[in-house]
Scaffold this motif. Structure first.
Motif, PDB file in Angstrom:
ATOM      1  N   PHE A 148      42.372  43.069  57.236  1.00 21.77           N
ATOM      2  CA  PHE A 148      41.143  43.862  57.235  1.00 21.77           C
ATOM      3  C   PHE A 148      41.412  45.287  56.771  1.00 21.77           C
ATOM      4  O   PHE A 148      40.590  45.892  56.091  1.00 21.77           O
ATOM      5  CB  PHE A 148      40.500  43.873  58.631  1.00 21.77           C
ATOM      6  N   GLY A 149      42.577  45.791  57.160  1.00 20.07           N
ATOM      7  CA  GLY A 149      42.976  47.119  56.683  1.00 20.07           C
ATOM      8  C   GLY A 149      43.051  47.135  55.165  1.00 20.07           C
ATOM      9  O   GLY A 149      42.519  48.023  54.501  1.00 20.07           O
ATOM     10  N   LEU A 150      43.690  46.101  54.596  1.00 17.87           N
ATOM     11  CA  LEU A 150      43.821  46.027  53.135  1.00 17.87           C
ATOM     12  C   LEU A 150      42.452  45.913  52.476  1.00 17.87           C
ATOM     13  O   LEU A 150      42.157  46.593  51.492  1.00 17.87           O
ATOM     14  CB  LEU A 150      44.680  44.824  52.733  1.00 17.87           C
ATOM     15  N   ILE A 151      41.602  45.058  53.019  1.00 20.11           N
ATOM     16  CA  ILE A 151      40.282  44.859  52.417  1.00 20.11           C
ATOM     17  C   ILE A 151      39.481  46.161  52.464  1.00 20.11           C
ATOM     18  O   ILE A 151      38.805  46.525  51.504  1.00 20.11           O
ATOM     19  CB  ILE A 151      39.530  43.720  53.131  1.00 20.11           C
ATOM     20  N   SER A 152      39.589  46.881  53.578  1.00 20.84           N
ATOM     21  CA  SER A 152      38.825  48.130  53.662  1.00 20.84           C
ATOM     22  C   SER A 152      39.344  49.140  52.642  1.00 20.84           C
ATOM     23  O   SER A 152      38.565  49.922  52.092  1.00 20.84           O
ATOM     24  CB  SER A 152      38.870  48.703  55.077  1.00 20.84           C
ATOM     25  N   ILE A 153      40.642  49.106  52.357  1.00 21.03           N
ATOM     26  CA  ILE A 153      41.187  49.979  51.314  1.00 21.03           C
ATOM     27  C   ILE A 153      40.590  49.593  49.962  1.00 21.03           C
ATOM     28  O   ILE A 153      40.186  50.445  49.176  1.00 21.03           O
ATOM     29  CB  ILE A 153      42.722  49.889  51.261  1.00 21.03           C
ATOM     30  N   ARG A 154      40.526  48.285  49.701  1.00 18.58           N
ATOM     31  CA  ARG A 154      39.959  47.812  48.448  1.00 18.58           C
ATOM     32  C   ARG A 154      38.499  48.241  48.308  1.00 18.58           C
ATOM     33  O   ARG A 154      38.059  48.717  47.268  1.00 18.58           O
ATOM     34  CB  ARG A 154      40.035  46.285  48.392  1.00 18.58           C
ATOM     35  N   GLU A 155      37.755  48.135  49.394  1.00 21.08           N
ATOM     36  CA  GLU A 155      36.320  48.397  49.325  1.00 21.08           C
ATOM     37  C   GLU A 155      36.024  49.894  49.211  1.00 21.08           C
ATOM     38  O   GLU A 155      35.131  50.303  48.480  1.00 21.08           O
ATOM     39  CB  GLU A 155      35.632  47.821  50.556  1.00 21.08           C
ATOM     40  N   ASP A 156      36.725  50.720  49.971  1.00 20.25           N
ATOM     41  CA  ASP A 156      36.537  52.169  49.869  1.00 20.25           C
ATOM     42  C   ASP A 156      37.662  52.871  50.616  1.00 20.25           C
ATOM     43  O   ASP A 156      37.660  52.938  51.839  1.00 20.25           O
ATOM     44  CB  ASP A 156      35.185  52.584  50.447  1.00 20.25           C
TER      45      ASP A 156
ATOM     46  N   ASP B 220      38.661  56.055  50.890  1.00 23.72           N
ATOM     47  CA  ASP B 220      38.372  57.249  51.701  1.00 23.72           C
ATOM     48  C   ASP B 220      37.756  56.865  53.032  1.00 23.72           C
ATOM     49  O   ASP B 220      38.114  57.395  54.083  1.00 23.72           O
ATOM     50  CB  ASP B 220      37.419  58.186  50.950  1.00 23.72           C
ATOM     51  N   ALA B 221      36.807  55.932  52.963  1.00 23.36           N
ATOM     52  CA  ALA B 221      36.149  55.490  54.193  1.00 23.36           C
ATOM     53  C   ALA B 221      37.165  54.811  55.103  1.00 23.36           C
ATOM     54  O   ALA B 221      37.157  55.030  56.322  1.00 23.36           O
ATOM     55  CB  ALA B 221      35.003  54.539  53.863  1.00 23.36           C
ATOM     56  N   ALA B 222      38.067  54.023  54.536  1.00 17.30           N
ATOM     57  CA  ALA B 222      39.085  53.348  55.338  1.00 17.30           C
ATOM     58  C   ALA B 222      39.944  54.371  56.073  1.00 17.30           C
ATOM     59  O   ALA B 222      40.228  54.220  57.261  1.00 17.30           O
ATOM     60  CB  ALA B 222      39.949  52.465  54.446  1.00 17.30           C
ATOM     61  N   ALA B 223      40.324  55.434  55.376  1.00 16.29           N
ATOM     62  CA  ALA B 223      41.208  56.439  55.976  1.00 16.29           C
ATOM     63  C   ALA B 223      40.537  57.127  57.166  1.00 16.29           C
ATOM     64  O   ALA B 223      41.160  57.298  58.211  1.00 16.29           O
ATOM     65  CB  ALA B 223      41.620  57.477  54.935  1.00 16.29           C
ATOM     66  N   VAL B 224      39.269  57.511  57.021  1.00 21.20           N
ATOM     67  CA  VAL B 224      38.629  58.207  58.145  1.00 21.20           C
ATOM     68  C   VAL B 224      38.274  57.243  59.271  1.00 21.20           C
ATOM     69  O   VAL B 224      37.871  57.670  60.349  1.00 21.20           O
ATOM     70  CB  VAL B 224      37.355  58.999  57.745  1.00 21.20           C
ATOM     71  N   MET B 225      38.442  55.935  59.034  1.00 17.09           N
ATOM     72  CA  MET B 225      38.231  54.999  60.128  1.00 17.09           C
ATOM     73  C   MET B 225      39.548  54.656  60.812  1.00 17.09           C
ATOM     74  O   MET B 225      39.590  53.821  61.712  1.00 17.09           O
ATOM     75  CB  MET B 225      37.537  53.738  59.632  1.00 17.09           C
ATOM     76  N   GLY B 226      40.637  55.275  60.369  1.00 20.25           N
ATOM     77  CA  GLY B 226      41.893  55.113  61.079  1.00 20.25           C
ATOM     78  C   GLY B 226      42.903  54.202  60.403  1.00 20.25           C
ATOM     79  O   GLY B 226      43.914  53.857  60.989  1.00 20.25           O
TER      80      GLY B 226
ATOM     81  N   MET C  60      26.687  57.404  51.392  1.00 24.08           N
ATOM     82  CA  MET C  60      27.142  56.376  52.322  1.00 24.08           C
ATOM     83  C   MET C  60      28.197  55.494  51.686  1.00 24.08           C
ATOM     84  O   MET C  60      28.127  55.157  50.525  1.00 24.08           O
ATOM     85  CB  MET C  60      25.960  55.535  52.773  1.00 24.08           C
ATOM     86  N   LYS C  61      29.205  55.170  52.482  1.00 22.82           N
ATOM     87  CA  LYS C  61      30.300  54.382  51.975  1.00 22.82           C
ATOM     88  C   LYS C  61      30.447  53.094  52.773  1.00 22.82           C
ATOM     89  O   LYS C  61      31.392  52.929  53.514  1.00 22.82           O
ATOM     90  CB  LYS C  61      31.599  55.181  52.062  1.00 22.82           C
ATOM     91  N   PRO C  62      29.486  52.172  52.648  1.00 20.37           N
ATOM     92  CA  PRO C  62      29.714  50.879  53.285  1.00 20.37           C
ATOM     93  C   PRO C  62      30.775  50.143  52.475  1.00 20.37           C
ATOM     94  O   PRO C  62      30.994  50.457  51.316  1.00 20.37           O
ATOM     95  CB  PRO C  62      28.362  50.182  53.176  1.00 20.37           C
ATOM     96  N   PHE C  63      31.468  49.198  53.107  1.00 19.86           N
ATOM     97  CA  PHE C  63      32.365  48.334  52.348  1.00 19.86           C
ATOM     98  C   PHE C  63      31.473  47.233  51.765  1.00 19.86           C
ATOM     99  O   PHE C  63      31.098  46.302  52.480  1.00 19.86           O
ATOM    100  CB  PHE C  63      33.435  47.743  53.254  1.00 19.86           C
ATOM    101  N   PRO C  64      31.121  47.325  50.481  1.00 15.31           N
ATOM    102  CA  PRO C  64      30.047  46.492  49.943  1.00 15.31           C
ATOM    103  C   PRO C  64      30.330  44.998  49.993  1.00 15.31           C
ATOM    104  O   PRO C  64      29.426  44.197  50.144  1.00 15.31           O
ATOM    105  CB  PRO C  64      29.892  46.988  48.502  1.00 15.31           C
ATOM    106  N   GLY C  65      31.601  44.626  49.890  1.00 19.94           N
ATOM    107  CA  GLY C  65      31.916  43.201  49.841  1.00 19.94           C
ATOM    108  C   GLY C  65      31.979  42.541  51.206  1.00 19.94           C
ATOM    109  O   GLY C  65      32.134  41.331  51.301  1.00 19.94           O
ATOM    110  N   LEU C  66      31.896  43.334  52.278  1.00 18.81           N
ATOM    111  CA  LEU C  66      32.011  42.769  53.617  1.00 18.81           C
ATOM    112  C   LEU C  66      30.634  42.618  54.259  1.00 18.81           C
ATOM    113  O   LEU C  66      29.696  43.322  53.908  1.00 18.81           O
ATOM    114  CB  LEU C  66      32.863  43.677  54.503  1.00 18.81           C
TER     115      LEU C  66
END
Lengths: 316, 244, 287
Positions: A174-182, A184-190, B88-94
């Motif tokens: 899930f960590g990897l997928i969140s990096i793929r998706e965004d 910056d957002a992944a980083a501020v989510m921990g 907004m930065k949703p993870f679009p694929g999830l």
């Protein structure tokens, strides 16, 4: 029954594939070895490219390191095959960490180009290293045992796929997928993005290098140009993307389908096979950019509209 | 009242341009601090500096008594600072629920270690922001207001002690704004301190315990919302009716 | 001392050609955000176009150059208008993949039509040269350098002054900006890509006068073009000149002092370093 199928089918396929060498002709076994190796490469790329979203063109470096790690260990130091594989795997981890740290800071195209350049550099360095045989390459001891190579390649593919399966349902994945998706957002989510990316790169690298080791011993000859071949890297990507990047079975399906197609083409119209392969890529990217897995999921509901919808979504 | 966040002399330069200039303030434990100012005043930059998306040029950030200005973004998230993004930065694929699950998996103190626990927590927060009915849809299928809720749920799932809200009400209609205000008040009732950036004056007046005004990267006013807003009219006249 | 001067000149001449090679790639990447892996194939096709215009049409290769560019322009226009325009909004590596596919198709077609034999564009003045402060300068190399530089500067002026050029530059910032100039974005994309292809084709014609050509010269030249475009930065044709000259010099001196087999270590090593230290290029604007 329908619910149980996903849990029964993959092991069943593995058992059938494992039994195949005892029935099939040598040609089929050879086709099997090269396809299993390619599927492993594609699956490995899936970890960094499909799940983490980093389009690596540097996986051919891992492949080359696996090939040369094995070859040098066996030819120059007389070490057994499995030690050679270990050396290749270790080299790839070192590479993934040392070069991954700076290179994984680059995003998008820049990462792709940097890894592409690294592959060129490595190829050029190896062709200048004496212990690696320079431009002439190295010849490995001959081992006649296609059955063993086949089972080894199958085992490695299963291992890589289990790893990806674990990724698809773990915190790490899930960590990897969140990096793929965004990122910056992944980083501020921990999510410790640097650490996750490097581990993903290293995982991708280890399986690629091990596949390289098997390939080296199987064909018994290595030279820099083919060991660090960029087109092989592109093939890994195409197979993963054709099947479905970021899915557990997509890259395997992609590898088997495309290998079969190009094998059939090569026997029927050998001179045009390459041309046709190029056309298949172009058409596939235009009409089914999300791969076969997505196609299978949605074509039932959409029919032909699936293709037109893809084009509509992505065109200017 | 102890301070959860203390900011001292915060400055950020972008190759010559000063976006935030020597700003100091504090967010009290359980407090809602409103941050207003015209476009380009440096509001979002401040949020990014606190969350670690950007590194300050100089200044001290103290969170729960600990200096954090050199920590990377993910460490600050693990120390339980959560933020939303204006864009907004949703993870679009999830799926919606998995978007929120990422917050529960990582977030404060490292979060959940198992996926099913994280998904359960995610559903709780979706319910909290009123988005439970869309939990299983793809995030990129959500419309504007629901995306704001999702953004909020993602940050909440991290179990933050300090929540940074960057324009969560922009583009919403009056009914939707009221709904979000209620949610934010509920968040505070959970004991979470909040720094909120907003353009909607009415909303921020109702919501904030204190208000701070930023202009050209500098703090020009701070205090009780009513007083500050009164002052603003004076300032506005002085600056020539610039929209604040 | 004479040797260093000679190597320096060689590097500069090579660099001019490199700059022209990379120019189209940088343009397409910078404006359309398409990383064109088929760029080298356009260089290769430009070289063949020039070769056949010279051997078959008996047109002096330097005069054939604009014609060759026009042919590749048309090819590039068709490819963008009817293929690449269909995928410009999809994920990043789909553009990498599709241009790779196009590269494969073009390379194989070239192999079928032109065969895999080496060819050279060999005008009667190919062997002649002159002395410049003790260094030998072949006329062809010098012409090549001058043409490459002229085209690069010409493009820079076109992008700044001409209406169409400005529309192209505006598109680099914002897709819909093209409409402000009254140009249909689809056409503008096609023209920009075609321009990039034509520049590659021109570089190919010149390349064919100083090196041998076969259908497989494309891929390594694509890689080299990347190196130059990134070293020079994507937003300024003059940066690409600097990148080209820099790489030309690095290769010439590496070949002399370290060994010819190390030229690609040097050039790609520098590329990786530039990417890590300064991804917008040595002269590019900062992020």
């Amino acid at each position: 029954m329908r619910k149980a199928l996903p849990w029964i089918l993959p092991p069943l396929v593995v058992v059938i594939l494992a039994a195949l060498p005892w029935f099939a002709s040598p040609t089929i076994i050879q086709f099997g070895i090269s396809t299993l190796i390619l599927a492993t490469l594609s699956q490995s790329w899936n970890i960094i490219g499909g799940y983490t979203g980093y389009a690596s063109f540097g996986n051919s470096v891992f492949y080359g390191l696996g090939i040369y790690g094995t070859a040098v260990a066996m030819v120059q130091f007389g070490l057994p095959f499995w030690v050679g594989m270990l050396v290749g795997g270790l080299l790839s981890v070192v590479f993934a960490v040392l070069l991954g740290l700076p290179v994984l800071r680059l995003r998008g195209h820049y990462f792709a180009i940097a890894t592409l350049a690294l592959a060129q550099v490595m190829s050029a360095i190896v062709s200048n290293v004496q212990v690696a045989g320079g431009n002439q390459g190295l010849v490995l001891p001959l081992f006649r045992g296609d059955k063993m190579f086949y089972e080894l390649a199958l085992g490695l593919l299963v291992l890589a796929t289990l790893t990806v399966f674990w990724l698809s349902r773990s915190r790490f994945g899930f960590g990897l997928i969140s990096i793929r998706e965004d990122e910056d957002a992944a980083a501020v989510m921990g999510v410790n993005t640097t650490y996750y990316k490097v581990i993903a790169f290293a995982l991708s690298g280890v399986f690629t290098a091990l596949a390289g080791g098997i390939h080296a011993y199987w064909i018994t000859f290595v030279e820099p140009e083919s060991a660090f071949d960029i087109t092989l890297n592109v093939k890994m990507i195409i197979m993963a993307v054709f099947g479905g990047p970021g899915s557990v079975f997509g890259p395997i399906v992609g590898a088997f389908v495309l290998q079969s197609v190009s094998e059939i083409l090569a026997t029927k119209i050998s001179s045009l096979a390459g041309l046709f392969f190029g056309l298949v890529i172009v058409v596939a990217v235009v009409f089914m950019p999300k791969g076969l897995i997505d196609l299978r999921k949605r074509i039932g509901r959409l029919g032909w509209r699936y293709f037109t919808r893809n084009v509509k979504e992505n065109r200017l | 009242m102890g301070a959860i966040l203390e900011v001292k002399g915060l400055t950020k330069r972008f190759s010559g341009l000063v976006a935030v200039n020597n700003v100091s303030f504090r967010v009290g434990e359980g407090e809602i601090l409103g941050l207003i100012g015209p476009n380009g005043a440096g509001k979002t930059t401040i949020v990014s500096l606190i969350s670690g998306t950007l590194r300050p040029t100089s200044g001290v950030l103290r969170f729960a008594g600990r200096e954090i200005q050199t920590l990377p973004a993910f460490r600050r998230a693990q120390l339980s600072i959560g933020r939303t993004f204006q864009v907004m930065k949703p993870f679009p694929g999830l799926s919606v629920v998995d978007n929120v699950a990422v917050g529960a998996l990582f977030g404060s103190g490292g979060g959940h270690s198992d996926l099913s626990g994280a998904r359960e927590a995610a559903r709780h927060w979706l319910d909290f922001v009123g988005l439970a009915h869309r939990a299983d849809q793809h995030a990129d299928s959500l419309g504007g207001p629901d995306r704001k809720r999702l953004e909020l749920a993602k940050a909440l799932a991290m179990k933050p002690k300090l929540l940074l809200l960057d324009e969560v009400m922009a583009g919403l209609n009056l009914v939707e704004i009221d709904e979000v205000i209620e949610v934010v008040k509920k968040v505070r009732a959970e004991g979470i301190s909040i720094l909120v950036i907003e353009h909607v004056m009415k909303a921020i007046q109702r919501l904030s315990d204190r208000l701070m005004v930023l202009h050209h990267g500098e703090k020009i006013a701070e205090g009780h919302p009513d007083e500050v807003l009164n002052d603003i009219h004076v300032i506005e006249a002085y600056l020539g009716r610039r929209r604040v | 001392m004479d040797l260093i001067w000679q190597i320096f000149l060689n590097g500069i001449f090579l660099g001019g050609l490199y700059a022209l090679m990379a120019l189209g790639l940088a343009l397409v990447w910078g404006v359309l955000n398409i990383v064109n892996l088929a760029h080298g194939a356009f260089i290769m096709l430009g070289a063949y176009a020039c070769y056949y215009l010279y051997t078959g049409g008996h047109i002096d290769p330097f005069l054939a150059l604009p014609l060759a560019m026009l042919i590749i322009f048309a090819l590039g226009y068709l490819i963008q208008r009817f293929v690449l325009n269909l995928i410009v909004r999809s994920a990043m590596f789909t553009t990498l993949l599709i241009t790779f596919g196009i590269d494969v198709v073009l390379t194989y077609m070239a192999q079928i039509i032109f065969t895999a034999d080496f060819k050279t564009i060999n005008p009667p003045y190919a062997g002649s040269n002159f002395q410049l402060f003790g260094a030998t300068v072949p006329y062809v190399q010098m012409f090549t350098f001058v043409v490459a530089l002229a085209v690069t500067v010409g493009l820079s002026v076109f992008l700044r002054r001409a209406r169409l050029g400005r529309a192209i530059r505006a598109t680099a910032q914002n897709l819909t900006a093209a409409r402000l100039y009254g140009v249909n974005p689809r056409t503008l994309y096609a023209i920009t890509f075609a321009l990039g292809a034509a520049l590659a084709g021109g570089a190919g014609g010149l390349y064919g006068m100083v090196s041998q050509i076969n259908p497989y010269i494309g891929a390594p030249l694509t890689a080299k073009s990347f190196a130059i475009a990134i070293i020079g930065g994507l937003d300024n044709p003059l940066g690409v000149i600097v990148g080209g000259l820099f790489l030309g010099l690095v290769e010439s001196f590496t070949a002399l002092y370290i060994g010819p087999t190390y030229t690609s270590v040097a050039s790609f090593g520098i590329l990786v370093l530039v990417l890590i230290i300064r991804p917008t290029g040595i002269l590019g604007r900062t992020a």
